[in-house]
Design a protein around this motif. Structure first.
Motif, PDB file in Angstrom:
ATOM      1  N   TYR A  41     -74.761  -9.055 -39.657  1.00  0.00           N
ATOM      2  CA  TYR A  41     -75.201  -8.203 -40.874  1.00  0.00           C
ATOM      3  C   TYR A  41     -74.658  -8.715 -42.406  1.00  0.00           C
ATOM      4  O   TYR A  41     -74.767  -7.896 -42.999  1.00  0.00           O
ATOM      5  CB  TYR A  41     -75.108  -6.737 -40.502  1.00  0.00           C
ATOM      6  N   GLU A  42     -74.450  -9.964 -42.121  1.00  0.00           N
ATOM      7  CA  GLU A  42     -74.195 -10.764 -43.504  1.00  0.00           C
ATOM      8  C   GLU A  42     -75.747 -10.839 -44.149  1.00  0.00           C
ATOM      9  O   GLU A  42     -76.595 -11.379 -43.588  1.00  0.00           O
ATOM     10  CB  GLU A  42     -73.613 -11.920 -43.474  1.00  0.00           C
ATOM     11  N   GLN A  43     -75.758 -10.861 -45.398  1.00  0.00           N
ATOM     12  CA  GLN A  43     -77.000 -11.040 -46.385  1.00  0.00           C
ATOM     13  C   GLN A  43     -77.307 -12.236 -46.620  1.00  0.00           C
ATOM     14  O   GLN A  43     -76.648 -13.269 -47.076  1.00  0.00           O
ATOM     15  CB  GLN A  43     -77.028 -10.517 -47.656  1.00  0.00           C
ATOM     16  N   VAL A  44     -78.712 -12.818 -46.098  1.00  0.00           N
ATOM     17  CA  VAL A  44     -79.032 -14.359 -46.429  1.00  0.00           C
ATOM     18  C   VAL A  44     -80.250 -14.241 -47.179  1.00  0.00           C
ATOM     19  O   VAL A  44     -81.192 -13.551 -46.603  1.00  0.00           O
ATOM     20  CB  VAL A  44     -78.897 -14.985 -45.112  1.00  0.00           C
ATOM     21  N   LEU A  45     -80.267 -14.739 -48.248  1.00  0.00           N
ATOM     22  CA  LEU A  45     -81.515 -14.968 -48.921  1.00  0.00           C
ATOM     23  C   LEU A  45     -82.559 -16.224 -48.422  1.00  0.00           C
ATOM     24  O   LEU A  45     -81.853 -17.317 -48.307  1.00  0.00           O
ATOM     25  CB  LEU A  45     -81.449 -15.217 -50.391  1.00  0.00           C
ATOM     26  N   VAL A  46     -83.708 -16.024 -48.231  1.00  0.00           N
ATOM     27  CA  VAL A  46     -84.691 -17.008 -47.754  1.00  0.00           C
ATOM     28  C   VAL A  46     -85.751 -16.948 -48.747  1.00  0.00           C
ATOM     29  O   VAL A  46     -86.087 -16.346 -49.494  1.00  0.00           O
ATOM     30  CB  VAL A  46     -84.892 -16.811 -46.139  1.00  0.00           C
ATOM     31  N   PRO A  47     -86.426 -18.241 -48.398  1.00  0.00           N
ATOM     32  CA  PRO A  47     -87.668 -18.405 -49.340  1.00  0.00           C
ATOM     33  C   PRO A  47     -88.811 -17.253 -49.109  1.00  0.00           C
ATOM     34  O   PRO A  47     -88.960 -16.803 -48.063  1.00  0.00           O
ATOM     35  CB  PRO A  47     -88.388 -19.911 -48.947  1.00  0.00           C
ATOM     36  N   LYS A  48     -89.580 -17.031 -50.180  1.00  0.00           N
ATOM     37  CA  LYS A  48     -90.759 -15.887 -49.949  1.00  0.00           C
ATOM     38  C   LYS A  48     -91.938 -16.503 -49.270  1.00  0.00           C
ATOM     39  O   LYS A  48     -92.638 -16.733 -50.033  1.00  0.00           O
ATOM     40  CB  LYS A  48     -91.244 -15.524 -51.498  1.00  0.00           C
ATOM     41  N   ASP A  49     -91.810 -16.697 -48.038  1.00  0.00           N
ATOM     42  CA  ASP A  49     -92.626 -17.222 -47.368  1.00  0.00           C
ATOM     43  C   ASP A  49     -93.135 -16.096 -46.295  1.00  0.00           C
ATOM     44  O   ASP A  49     -92.611 -15.544 -45.612  1.00  0.00           O
ATOM     45  CB  ASP A  49     -92.434 -18.130 -46.268  1.00  0.00           C
ATOM     46  N   PRO A  50     -94.468 -15.316 -46.588  1.00  0.00           N
ATOM     47  CA  PRO A  50     -94.994 -14.134 -45.865  1.00  0.00           C
ATOM     48  C   PRO A  50     -94.910 -14.199 -44.439  1.00  0.00           C
ATOM     49  O   PRO A  50     -94.961 -13.240 -43.570  1.00  0.00           O
ATOM     50  CB  PRO A  50     -96.457 -14.163 -46.442  1.00  0.00           C
ATOM     51  N   GLN A  51     -95.113 -15.212 -43.983  1.00  0.00           N
ATOM     52  CA  GLN A  51     -94.925 -15.596 -42.495  1.00  0.00           C
ATOM     53  C   GLN A  51     -93.719 -15.390 -42.058  1.00  0.00           C
ATOM     54  O   GLN A  51     -93.380 -14.972 -40.526  1.00  0.00           O
ATOM     55  CB  GLN A  51     -95.377 -17.101 -42.101  1.00  0.00           C
ATOM     56  N   LEU A  52     -92.803 -15.029 -42.522  1.00  0.00           N
ATOM     57  CA  LEU A  52     -91.213 -15.015 -42.333  1.00  0.00           C
ATOM     58  C   LEU A  52     -91.079 -13.541 -42.185  1.00  0.00           C
ATOM     59  O   LEU A  52     -89.983 -13.106 -41.476  1.00  0.00           O
ATOM     60  CB  LEU A  52     -90.253 -15.485 -43.073  1.00  0.00           C
ATOM     61  N   MET A  53     -91.620 -12.599 -42.770  1.00  0.00           N
ATOM     62  CA  MET A  53     -91.284 -11.454 -42.856  1.00  0.00           C
ATOM     63  C   MET A  53     -91.620 -10.559 -41.650  1.00  0.00           C
ATOM     64  O   MET A  53     -92.659 -10.751 -40.637  1.00  0.00           O
ATOM     65  CB  MET A  53     -92.391 -10.467 -43.962  1.00  0.00           C
ATOM     66  N   GLY A  54     -90.310  -9.713 -41.103  1.00  0.00           N
ATOM     67  CA  GLY A  54     -90.523  -9.105 -39.993  1.00  0.00           C
ATOM     68  C   GLY A  54     -90.140 -10.120 -38.578  1.00  0.00           C
ATOM     69  O   GLY A  54     -90.246  -9.748 -37.536  1.00  0.00           O
ATOM     70  N   LYS A  55     -89.674 -11.252 -38.990  1.00  0.00           N
ATOM     71  CA  LYS A  55     -89.422 -12.236 -37.975  1.00  0.00           C
ATOM     72  C   LYS A  55     -87.938 -12.783 -37.974  1.00  0.00           C
ATOM     73  O   LYS A  55     -87.427 -12.703 -39.022  1.00  0.00           O
ATOM     74  CB  LYS A  55     -90.395 -13.549 -38.083  1.00  0.00           C
ATOM     75  N   MET A  56     -87.502 -13.390 -36.801  1.00  0.00           N
ATOM     76  CA  MET A  56     -86.092 -13.719 -36.638  1.00  0.00           C
ATOM     77  C   MET A  56     -86.437 -15.310 -36.611  1.00  0.00           C
ATOM     78  O   MET A  56     -87.004 -15.840 -35.683  1.00  0.00           O
ATOM     79  CB  MET A  56     -85.531 -13.353 -35.227  1.00  0.00           C
TER      80      MET A  56
END
Length: 581
Positions: free
Chosen positions: A456-471
Motif C-alpha cells: 500500500y505504498e503510493q506509486v504514481l504512473v502515467p495518465k493512460d486511461p487504459q490503466l485505470m482500475g487495472k493491476m
C-alpha cells in the motif's frame, strides 16, 4: 397548523405542534360553520410535468454534501448521497447552486469542528436549507449553533430522505436514536442501501461502529458509542455486490477494526478469511485502523492474512505515545511493549509490511522525558506513514479537565517530531524495483494516476486511461518522501478486477429491483406509471414507495398513527358541526 420553521421535531411523527388548537377547543371558538367552496388551480402540476424550480415538491431540489473526517464518515456520506439521488434529488458539486447543504461532521479535533461551524454560518448567510450529520451533532446536539437545525444521527442515515424532505418544507427534524434488534444495538443502517461512491473503484465498508475503549481524549466515543458489529454474511454480501459493480479495491473501516465481532461471538480473522474468498483476481483488500490490545491475541492469523496476495500488507496501529505513564493517562489499555511486540512480530512474519501509526504531541501531563521516548520510537521504526497530531482538548472529555501542556510547548513538540519524520526517505532503496500496482485514482495535481503496490505504498504512473482500475507491472525510477514513480512494463500482463464495467462517477450503486422505481441521479422528477392509472400516480403514495430501504416498520408506524389521528379529528369535528348546526 401554524408555520413550523422554528419548531424542532424529535421525529417525523411529531407533526402536530403544541401551539395548535386542540379538537375539544374548537366548539368554544366557532360560532358559525359556513361551507366554503375550494377553487381549483387551473395550472395544476400534471404527473408527467417538471415542477417549477422554486417548488417544494420533494425530490426537485439540488443538494450539496460536504464530509469531514475518517473513512467511516465518508462511507456514511456516500450512502446519504445515494439515497437522495435515488429519490430524485440532484447531487451537485456547486455549493452556491444548491438549495440545501448536507454537512457531515467530524468531532476528532477542534479545527474540523470549526470548519463545520463556519460552513453552517455560511449556508445560513446564503439562505440555504441546512441538514447536519456526523459525530458533532450526535455527541452534542444541544450546542447553540445547532439550534433549529435538522440532525441525522450516525445510525439514522437510512432516513436521510425523510429529514431532507421535512427540512425543505420548513420543519426542523432530529433523529438521534440507535438501531436495535430485540434490544441489541446494531452496527447501523443496512449495508445494501443506494450509494454514490466518491471513487467508483473503491468501496468503503464499515464492519462495526463504536469501540470497547474509553480514551480520555476521545469525543468520537460520545457519538459512536460502544462496539456494535455487522454480521459476517452482510459484510461478505456487500463486498460481493461491490465487485459486481466494477469495484477493484475494498477498504474495511471502523473506529477499531481489531475489536470486530467481540459483541456477536466472532472475530476479525474469521471475517477476513470469508472476505478473501470472494475477492476476484486483480482486486485488493485494505484493512483499517486497529488498536494494539485487540490484535495481540490474533497475531499469527493476522500475519497469514496480511501475506495473502489479495490483501495489502498494510496495517494502521496507533501508538499515540511511547510513554507508559502518558498511555495510562490516556486510558489506552496497553503499554509501549505491547505495541512493539505487534510491530516486531508482523515485520518478521510479513517482510516489507507497512506499519502506519499516530502520535499525539502535548497530551496533558506529558513531560520532556515522555516526549523524548516518543522521538526514540519514531527514530527506531522510521514509520513510512506517520500521523502527527497536536493535542486539542475536546469539550466533555476527561482530558479537557486535566492540567494542560502550554500551547507553545505543544507546538514545538509537534514541529520537532515533524522534522524527524521528514529527515528520512523510506522509499529510496526501492528505485530500480519491478512492482505490481493497482491503479485507482488521479493525483491531486491531475498530472498522474495514483496506484498502490503490495504494501500500500503510493506509486504514481502515467495518465493512460487504459490503466485505470487495472493491476499492472511497473519499473520504479524515482522516489520521494510519500511516493514512488513507476513506468509500466510494456510486455507485462494487465489484470482487470472484474468483468463488470465500473459505475460512472456520480452514478448510484445498489439500485437492485427493490430500489428501481427511483430516478437516477440528476434526472428530472417523474411519477411512475401504475397499472391502475397509466397516466398519473398519487404524489404521496409514490413518495412512500420510494423509501423501501428503511430498517423496521417506520413507514407503517407513521401511516397507522396518522390514520388514527385523522379519524379522531374527523369524528370530533363532525360532532362539533352537528351540535352547532
Amino acid at each position: 397548523m401554524p408555520a413550523a420553521c422554528d419548531s424542532v421535531l424529535e421525529d417525523i411523527e411529531d407533526i402536530v405542534s403544541a401551539e395548535d388548537v386542540k379538537p375539544h377547543e374548537r366548539r368554544f371558538v366557532r360560532t358559525n360553520v359556513l361551507p366554503k367552496v375550494r377553487k381549483r388551480n387551473s395550472q395544476r402540476i400534471e404527473a408527467d410535468d417538471d415542477p417549477p424550480s422554486d417548488s417544494i415538491i420533494p425530490g426537485a431540489q439540488k443538494i450539496w454534501i460536504r464530509t469531514w473526517g475518517c473513512s467511516h464518515n465518508n462511507s456514511d456520506g456516500e450512502y446519504m448521497a445515494g439515497q437522495l439521488a435515488a429519490y430524485g434529488y440532484k447531487i451537485t458539486d456547486n455549493s452556491m447552486e444548491a438549495d440545501l447543504w448536507l454537512l457531515n461532521s467530524c468531532t476528532v479535533k477542534n479545527p474540523a469542528e470549526d470548519h463545520f461551524r463556519n460552513s453552517i454560518k455560511k449556508a445560513q448567510e446564503g439562505n440555504k436549507k441546512v441538514v447536519v450529520a456526523g459525530c458533532v451533532p450526535q455527541a452534542q446536539p444541544r450546542q447553540d449553533y445547532l439550534k433549529g437545525l435538522s440532525i441525522i444521527g450516525v445510525q439514522q442515515i437510512d432516513r436521510v430522505v425523510e429529514v431532507v424532505e421535512e427540512t425543505i418544507k420548513g420543519h426542523s427534524v432530529r433523529l438521534l436514536g440507535q438501531k436495535k434488534d430485540n434490544g441489541k444495538r446494531l452496527g447501523g443502517a443496512r449495508l445494501d442501501l443506494p450509494k454514490i461512491r466518491k471513487n467508483p473503484l473503491i468501496e468503503i465498508i464499515s464492519i462495526n461502529t463504536g469501540c470497547l475503549n474509553a480514551c480520555t481524549y476521545c469525543k468520537t466515543k460520545h457519538a459512536r458509542g460502544d462496539l456494535a458489529s455487522y454480521p459476517i454474511e452482510e459484510l461478505v454480501d456487500r463486498a460481493r455486490q461491490s465487485f459486481q459493480e466494477g469495484v477493484c479495491e475494498i477498504w474495511l473501516t471502523s473506529e477499531d477494526t481489531g475489536a470486530y465481532g467481540r459483541d456477536i461471538g466472532t472475530d476479525l480473522p474469521t471475517l477476513l478469511w470469508k472476505l478473501v474468498e470472494v475477492i476476484p483476481e486483480g482486486a485488493m483488500l485494505r484493512l483499517g485502523m486497529t488498536n494494539p490490545p485487540y490484535i495481540l491475541e490474533h497475531l499469527e492469523e493476522m500475519a497469514k492474512i496480511l501475506k495473502h496476495p489479495r490483501v495489502y500488507a498494510f496495517l494502521h496501529i496507533p501508538v499515540q505515545s511511547a510513554s507508559d505513564s502518558v498511555l495510562m493517562d490516556m486510558r489506552r489499555e496497553y503499554c509501549v511493549a505491547d505495541f512493539k511486540q505487534v510491530v516486531d512480530f508482523l515485520k518478521e512474519k510479513v517482510p516489507g509490511i507497512t506499519i502506519a501509526t499516530d502520535i499525539i504531541c502535548g497530551f496533558p501531563g506529558e513531560t520532556d522525558e515522555d516526549f523524548q521516548e516518543t522521538m526514540k520510537l519514531v527514530e527506531h521504526y522510521r514509520f513510512p506513514s506517520l500521523f502527527i497530531n497536536q493535542f486539542y482538548p475536546r469539550p466533555g472529555t476527561p482530558a479537557a479537565k486535566m492540567h494542560q501542556v502550554p500551547a507553545a510547548v505543544k507546538k514545538q513538540r509537534t514541529k520537532d517530531l515533524s522534522q524527524l519524520f521528514h529527515s528520512y526517505n523510506p522509499y529510496d532503496h526501492k528505485v530500480g524495483e519491478r512492482q505490481r500496482v493497482l491503479v485507482t485514482e488521479e493525483s491531486f495535481d491531475s498530472s498522474h494516476y495514483v496506484a498502490h503496490n503490495r504494501f500500500y505504498e503510493q506509486v504514481l504512473v502515467p495518465k493512460d486511461p487504459q490503466l485505470m482500475g487495472k493491476m499492472v507491472e511497473v519499473n520504479i525510477y524515482e522516489a520521494g518522501k510519500h511516493f514512488m514513480k513507476g513506468q509500466p512494463v510494456s510486455d507485462s500482463r494487465v489484470y482487470a478486477a472484474s468483468i463488470a464495467r465500473p459505475l460512472a462517477k456520480g452514478e448510484v450503486s445498489g439500485l437492485t429491483e427493490e430500489f428501481r422505481p427511483a430516478p437516477q441521479n440528476g434526472t428530472n422528477w417523474r411519477a411512475p406509471r401504475s397499472a391502475a392509472s397509466p397516466a398519473k400516480a398519487p404524489l404521496r403514495s409514490w413518495a412512500a414507495a420510494r423509501r423501501p430501504w428503511q430498517r423496521g416498520g417506520d413507514g407503517l408506524k407513521t401511516l397507522s398513527v396518522s390514520l388514527a389521528l385523522l379519524a379522531v379529528l374527523v369524528a370530533l369535528y363532525c360532532g362539533v358541526v352537528k351540535t352547532e348546526l
